[in-house]
Design a protein around this motif. Structure first.
Motif, PDB file in Angstrom:
ATOM      1  N   THR A 195     -16.440   2.895  32.611  1.00 34.43           N
ATOM      2  CA  THR A 195     -17.641   2.109  32.332  1.00 34.43           C
ATOM      3  C   THR A 195     -18.350   1.790  33.644  1.00 34.43           C
ATOM      4  OG1 THR A 195     -16.601   1.153  30.390  1.00 34.43           O
ATOM      5  CG2 THR A 195     -18.514  -0.009  31.285  1.00 34.43           C
ATOM      6  N   SER A 196     -19.649   2.045  33.636  1.00 39.42           N
ATOM      7  CA  SER A 196     -20.498   1.709  34.778  1.00 39.42           C
ATOM      8  C   SER A 196     -21.573   0.785  34.255  1.00 39.42           C
ATOM      9  CB  SER A 196     -21.189   2.971  35.278  1.00 39.42           C
ATOM     10  OG  SER A 196     -20.830   3.253  36.572  1.00 39.42           O
ATOM     11  N   GLY A 197     -22.088  -0.083  35.111  1.00 40.65           N
ATOM     12  CA  GLY A 197     -23.150  -0.938  34.613  1.00 40.65           C
ATOM     13  C   GLY A 197     -23.829  -1.688  35.724  1.00 40.65           C
TER      14      GLY A 197
ATOM     15  N   LEU B  20     -22.539  11.237  52.914  1.00 38.59           N
ATOM     16  CA  LEU B  20     -21.997  11.309  51.555  1.00 38.59           C
ATOM     17  C   LEU B  20     -21.359   9.980  51.168  1.00 38.59           C
ATOM     18  CD1 LEU B  20     -20.191  14.782  51.691  1.00 38.59           C
ATOM     19  CD2 LEU B  20     -22.585  14.281  51.124  1.00 38.59           C
ATOM     20  N   ASP B  21     -21.558   9.594  49.918  1.00 42.24           N
ATOM     21  CA  ASP B  21     -20.945   8.384  49.362  1.00 42.24           C
ATOM     22  C   ASP B  21     -20.264   8.788  48.058  1.00 42.24           C
ATOM     23  OD1 ASP B  21     -20.350   6.072  48.004  1.00 42.24           O
ATOM     24  OD2 ASP B  21     -22.171   5.026  48.635  1.00 42.24           O
ATOM     25  N   LEU B  22     -18.935   8.804  48.072  1.00 46.38           N
ATOM     26  CA  LEU B  22     -18.205   9.235  46.875  1.00 46.38           C
ATOM     27  C   LEU B  22     -17.830   8.064  45.981  1.00 46.38           C
ATOM     28  CD1 LEU B  22     -16.526  11.922  48.894  1.00 46.38           C
ATOM     29  CD2 LEU B  22     -17.333  12.437  46.607  1.00 46.38           C
TER      30      LEU B  22
ATOM     31  N   SER C 216     -20.448   8.337  34.003  1.00 48.70           N
ATOM     32  CA  SER C 216     -20.888   6.988  33.637  1.00 48.70           C
ATOM     33  C   SER C 216     -21.929   6.490  34.634  1.00 48.70           C
ATOM     34  CB  SER C 216     -19.706   6.019  33.500  1.00 48.70           C
ATOM     35  OG  SER C 216     -19.003   5.903  34.708  1.00 48.70           O
ATOM     36  N   THR C 217     -21.780   6.856  35.903  1.00 49.71           N
ATOM     37  CA  THR C 217     -22.803   6.505  36.899  1.00 49.71           C
ATOM     38  C   THR C 217     -24.111   7.221  36.549  1.00 49.71           C
ATOM     39  OG1 THR C 217     -21.061   6.241  38.552  1.00 49.71           O
ATOM     40  CG2 THR C 217     -23.308   6.484  39.387  1.00 49.71           C
ATOM     41  N   ALA C 218     -24.006   8.509  36.227  1.00 48.20           N
ATOM     42  CA  ALA C 218     -25.192   9.306  35.881  1.00 48.20           C
ATOM     43  C   ALA C 218     -25.892   8.757  34.637  1.00 48.20           C
ATOM     44  CB  ALA C 218     -24.790  10.759  35.648  1.00 48.20           C
TER      45      ALA C 218
ATOM     46  N   ALA D  89     -15.239  11.138  33.888  1.00 46.34           N
ATOM     47  CA  ALA D  89     -15.733   9.944  33.194  1.00 46.34           C
ATOM     48  C   ALA D  89     -16.469   9.046  34.183  1.00 46.34           C
ATOM     49  CB  ALA D  89     -14.565   9.198  32.544  1.00 46.34           C
ATOM     50  N   ASP D  90     -15.925   8.920  35.396  1.00 46.31           N
ATOM     51  CA  ASP D  90     -16.524   8.071  36.433  1.00 46.31           C
ATOM     52  C   ASP D  90     -17.899   8.609  36.846  1.00 46.31           C
ATOM     53  OD1 ASP D  90     -16.959   6.291  38.483  1.00 46.31           O
ATOM     54  OD2 ASP D  90     -15.189   6.831  39.650  1.00 46.31           O
ATOM     55  N   ALA D  91     -17.970   9.890  37.184  1.00 47.36           N
ATOM     56  CA  ALA D  91     -19.238  10.476  37.627  1.00 47.36           C
ATOM     57  C   ALA D  91     -20.285  10.404  36.522  1.00 47.36           C
ATOM     58  CB  ALA D  91     -19.015  11.929  38.058  1.00 47.36           C
TER      59      ALA D  91
ATOM     60  N   PHE E 210     -26.503  12.182  39.246  1.00 50.85           N
ATOM     61  CA  PHE E 210     -25.319  11.846  40.046  1.00 50.85           C
ATOM     62  C   PHE E 210     -25.458  12.614  41.345  1.00 50.85           C
ATOM     63  CE2 PHE E 210     -21.055  12.412  41.694  1.00 50.85           C
ATOM     64  CZ  PHE E 210     -20.572  11.110  41.621  1.00 50.85           C
ATOM     65  N   ASP E 211     -25.505  11.905  42.456  1.00 48.03           N
ATOM     66  CA  ASP E 211     -25.791  12.584  43.719  1.00 48.03           C
ATOM     67  C   ASP E 211     -25.092  11.864  44.863  1.00 48.03           C
ATOM     68  OD1 ASP E 211     -26.887  13.681  46.006  1.00 48.03           O
ATOM     69  OD2 ASP E 211     -28.856  13.970  45.092  1.00 48.03           O
ATOM     70  N   ILE E 212     -24.036  12.496  45.400  1.00 48.64           N
ATOM     71  CA  ILE E 212     -23.270  11.834  46.465  1.00 48.64           C
ATOM     72  C   ILE E 212     -24.022  11.791  47.793  1.00 48.64           C
ATOM     73  CG2 ILE E 212     -20.961  12.230  45.505  1.00 48.64           C
ATOM     74  CD1 ILE E 212     -20.734  14.598  47.543  1.00 48.64           C
TER      75      ILE E 212
ATOM     76  N   ILE F 191     -26.354   0.987  41.747  1.00 48.42           N
ATOM     77  CA  ILE F 191     -26.571   2.401  41.421  1.00 48.42           C
ATOM     78  C   ILE F 191     -28.028   2.750  41.722  1.00 48.42           C
ATOM     79  CG2 ILE F 191     -26.459   4.170  39.632  1.00 48.42           C
ATOM     80  CD1 ILE F 191     -24.408   2.384  38.186  1.00 48.42           C
ATOM     81  N   ILE F 192     -28.210   3.807  42.505  1.00 47.66           N
ATOM     82  CA  ILE F 192     -29.548   4.188  42.956  1.00 47.66           C
ATOM     83  C   ILE F 192     -30.010   5.422  42.178  1.00 47.66           C
ATOM     84  CG2 ILE F 192     -30.934   4.809  44.980  1.00 47.66           C
ATOM     85  CD1 ILE F 192     -29.501   2.200  45.430  1.00 47.66           C
ATOM     86  N   ASP F 193     -31.274   5.400  41.769  1.00 47.61           N
ATOM     87  CA  ASP F 193     -31.855   6.583  41.144  1.00 47.61           C
ATOM     88  C   ASP F 193     -32.298   7.527  42.265  1.00 47.61           C
ATOM     89  OD1 ASP F 193     -33.428   8.497  39.937  1.00 47.61           O
ATOM     90  OD2 ASP F 193     -34.190   7.104  38.408  1.00 47.61           O
TER      91      ASP F 193
HETATM   92  P1  AMP Z   1     -20.024   3.433  39.837  1.00 49.90           P
HETATM   93  O1  AMP Z   1     -19.606   2.022  40.029  1.00 49.90           O
HETATM   94  O2  AMP Z   1     -18.939   4.389  39.535  1.00 49.90           O
HETATM   95  O3  AMP Z   1     -21.182   3.577  38.897  1.00 49.90           O
HETATM   96  O4  AMP Z   1     -20.545   3.947  41.254  1.00 49.90           O
HETATM   97  C1  AMP Z   1     -21.523   3.274  41.975  1.00 49.90           C
HETATM   98  C2  AMP Z   1     -21.390   3.634  43.429  1.00 49.90           C
HETATM   99  O5  AMP Z   1     -21.703   5.011  43.611  1.00 49.90           O
HETATM  100  C3  AMP Z   1     -22.363   2.865  44.307  1.00 49.90           C
HETATM  101  O6  AMP Z   1     -21.780   1.701  44.820  1.00 49.90           O
HETATM  102  C4  AMP Z   1     -22.679   3.875  45.395  1.00 49.90           C
HETATM  103  O7  AMP Z   1     -21.651   3.848  46.365  1.00 49.90           O
HETATM  104  C5  AMP Z   1     -22.610   5.203  44.681  1.00 49.90           C
HETATM  105  N1  AMP Z   1     -23.880   5.614  44.044  1.00 49.90           N
HETATM  106  C6  AMP Z   1     -25.007   4.879  43.833  1.00 49.90           C
HETATM  107  N2  AMP Z   1     -25.943   5.593  43.180  1.00 49.90           N
HETATM  108  C7  AMP Z   1     -25.385   6.824  42.959  1.00 49.90           C
HETATM  109  C8  AMP Z   1     -25.854   8.023  42.329  1.00 49.90           C
HETATM  110  N3  AMP Z   1     -27.067   8.111  41.776  1.00 49.90           N
HETATM  111  N4  AMP Z   1     -25.014   9.082  42.291  1.00 49.90           N
HETATM  112  C9  AMP Z   1     -23.772   9.015  42.849  1.00 49.90           C
HETATM  113  N5  AMP Z   1     -23.269   7.917  43.442  1.00 49.90           N
HETATM  114  C10 AMP Z   1     -24.064   6.834  43.495  1.00 49.90           C
END
Ligand code: AMP
Ligand code: MG
Length: 320
Positions: free
Chosen positions: A219-221, A147-149, A267-269, A263-265, A91-93, A237-239
């Motif tokens: 939930t992230s997907g 930064l992208d939150l 689930s992205t991770a 939960a949000d952070a 997870f990396d903003i 979602i970017i690695d």
């Molecule tokens: P989510 O839908 O909560 O999984 O968040 C996805 C969003 O977070 C993307 O649209 C990006 O704006 C940002 N993002 C993408 N990859 C990452 C990552 N590895 N870590 C943190 N934020 C990310």
């Protein structure tokens, strides 16, 4: 049951709350409007699309220039950087330069060159963000950072909405911001809030039904926001290790946590790390279910605490 919904933060926000009587309903309705207002306030601070937002100001900083942040932005950015450590950097903003490269690629309908990825990657990394706790300022160590939150702002907004509801005396409510959910109290006497986890490959089906009380689930997907190119799916979602959209095989990750921002952070991770995230999630005391596609079948992986605790899997899903 009183309900309100609106579109904010690029998604649908839905809030439902119980009221005890007709008189109470008016108070609950006001509380719901105040909670919606709070979500819009947070959107105004953290939107990367609004050039006047606080985060947009941050993203225009040249290397070495310090900017004083609002307490709220400082605290959220600091906690986001901590999530990076808790998630082994997945997870990396600071992924914003990469998010921008991939957004352009989607627009132009072609893959970015490896050079562009490499260039963007060189501007990614939490270690290049300098926060100063005494002056509450931020600075970037490199030019072109941002930064992208988006990976946790919706969860944070849900937590803030819940705080507003509580302050106004609401005891039983559910707040949902595009799959970032907090369940407060109960749905009715003796019944927890019921949540369906969507089948990532068929939006009309669920893979599981959960029952929650005073808990968040996010939930992230790869199925909500993605684009297709040459028959391949590219997730939003970017690695941050590779600079490319996730390849972990996890097509959906649902995390249960005490608060919606976590939960949000996480689930992205979890989508970034895939099966390898289970240990990381357990180490952070979280429960989760991850879904993988195997041909036409779906397979579910759980953390140890998850099974039987929150609900039941639907038929037809192989449990690993
Ligand atoms: P989510 O839908 O909560 O999984 O968040 C996805 C969003 O977070 C993307 O649209 C990006 O704006 C940002 N993002 C993408 N990859 C990452 C990552 N590895 N870590 C943190 N934020 C990310
Ligand atoms: Mg997220």
């Amino acid at each position: 049951m009183v309900e309100d919904s609106c579109v904010a933060m690029g998604t649908v926000i839905d809030i439902k709350a119980l009221s005890r009587s007709g008189d109470d309903a008016a108070i609950v309705r006001k509380a719901l409007s105040a909670a919606m207002e709070e979500i819009r306030r947070i959107e105004d601070i953290f939107s990367v699309y609004d050039s006047k937002s606080e985060i947009a100001h941050v993203n225009r900083l040249a290397a070495g220039v310090r900017l004083r942040l609002s307490d709220e932005a400082y605290d959220l950015i600091r906690s986001a950087l901590e999530f990076s450590e808790k998630t082994s950097g997945s997870f990396d903003i600071t992924v914003k330069p990469l998010v921008d490269v991939w957004a352009k690629s989607r627009e132009e309908n072609r893959l970015p060159s490896p050079e562009r990825i490499k260039e963007a990657l060189s501007k990614v990394g939490c270690r290049s963000v300098a926060l100063d706790p005494s002056s509450r300022t931020i600075a970037f160590r490199k030019n072109g950072m941002g930064l992208d939150l988006g990976g946790m702002a919706k969860g944070y907004a849900v937590d803030r909405a819940v705080a507003v509801l509580k302050m106004r005396g609401v005891k039983n409510a559910i707040v949902n911001a595009g799959g970032n959910i907090y369940c407060m109290g109960m749905r009715s006497k003796g019944r927890r809030w019921k949540i369906g986890i969507r089948n990532p490959r068929n939006k009309d089906l669920t893979v599981m039904t959960m029952f929650l009380k005073d808990n968040a689930v996010s939930t992230s997907g790869d199925y909500v926001r993605y684009f297709m190119l040459d028959g391949r799916r590219y997730s939003h979602i970017i690695d941050p290790r590779t600079g490319y959209p996730i390849q972990s095989g996890a097509i959906s990750a649902s995390i249960v946590a005490p608060d919606a921002a976590s939960a949000d952070a996480f689930s992205t991770a979890a989508c970034v790390l895939g099966e390898g995230s289970l240990g990381m999630l357990q180490a952070n005391g979280l429960d989760a279910v991850l879904i993988f596609a195997e041909g036409n079948k779906l397979r579910a992986f759980f953390t140890k605490g998850f099974r039987g605790k929150y609900g039941v899997m639907d038929e037809d899903i192989n449990a690993a």
